[in-house]
Scaffold this motif. Sequence first.
Motif: not given
Length: 321
Positions: A18-19, A34-40, A166-171
Motif C-alpha cells: 500500500v505504501l 505528495m505533500s499530503v502523503a508526507v503529512l499523512m 517517511v513511509a520506511a520510518v512508518l513501516l
Amino acid sequence: MTLLLRSRWTGYAAFLVVLLLVPAIFTRVPFYTMSVAVLMGLQAITALGLVPLTGHGRLISLGQAAFYGIGGYTSALLTTRVGLAPALGVLAGVVLAAGVAWLLGRLLFRVQGHYLALATLSFGLMLGFLFAQLPLTGATSGITSVPSMSLFGFQFTSDVDTYYLVAAVLLIAVVLVDTLLRSPVGRALTAVGDSPVAAAASGVSISALRRGTFALAAALAALGGGLYVHWTSYADPSMLGLLNSVQLLVVAVVGGLRTVWGAPLGALVVLSLSEATKTLLPHLIPGASGNYEIVVYGAVLVLVVLFLPNGVAGLIRNRSK
C-alpha cells in the motif's frame, strides 16, 4: 503460533505494498498530492505512540504536540546552529523528548483520567508559549533555513523522496510497536490499562511501565517532528499548538486505539476530510478559513466515539469476520 506469525508478516507485507502504491494513486486523485502523503505519514508516526499509551495503557494524553515540537526544534537548532547532521539532530530530539517524558511522568502520573489529559495539554500549551518567546527558538518567527534530511550522502529534497523516507520510518515503527504490544511487556501494559490493581498484585511495576510507555509515545512524536522540520525547512510554535494536539488525538481515535493499523488509517481519513474541507468549504461558506478545520475534527471525533468506538480499524476487522 506459526499461523499467527505468518498472518502478522502478511499484514506487514500488505502495508508495504500500500505504501509503495501511494505515489501512483495520490498523483492522480483529487485533493491528494505528495505533500499530503508526507503529512499523512508524519501524523501516523506521531499518533502511533497513542496506541500503546492510550489504547492499551488507558492513559489519555494531549501532549503529543509538545513532544512533536521538542523533536522538531531540537533538530532544527542542532543542524542550523551547531552544524550537526540532520539524522543525528533527529536522533537527539527523539532522545531528549523521551527523557523529558520519563521525568515528566514521575509528576503527571500522580493524576489519572481527564486530569491527566488536562495536565498534558497544559504542558504543551506552556511549552508552546515558551518557545514563542525565547530568542533561542526564534520566538514567534521560528527557525528558518533548516537543512533537508540526508542519509548516506543522499539528500531528500523532493516530496517524493521525503515520502519514501517517511513511509520506511512508518513501516519500521509499526513493526516495532506491534512487536512490543505482542510481547510480555505489551501484555503487562494491557493488563495495567484493564485493571491496575490486578496487575500490581501480579508483580507488574505500574509506575515504570507507564513512564516507559509515555517515553515511547514521546519518542515517536519527536521522530515525526524532526522529520517534519527537515521536510519544510522550518520550525515554528504552531507545531506545539492546540490544533495539532487535537488533530493527533482525532487521528488515533478515528483509526482505532487498540491496533497499530489505526494510526495510518486515522491519518488517511482525517487528512482526507481536512483536504476536502479546505477545498469545498470556501464554496459553501464564503470567507471560511482554516479555523473551521477544528470544527470538522470535533465533529468527526464525536461521530466516531458514538458509532465507531473501535475506530475504522475495528470496523474493518468486524466486517472481515
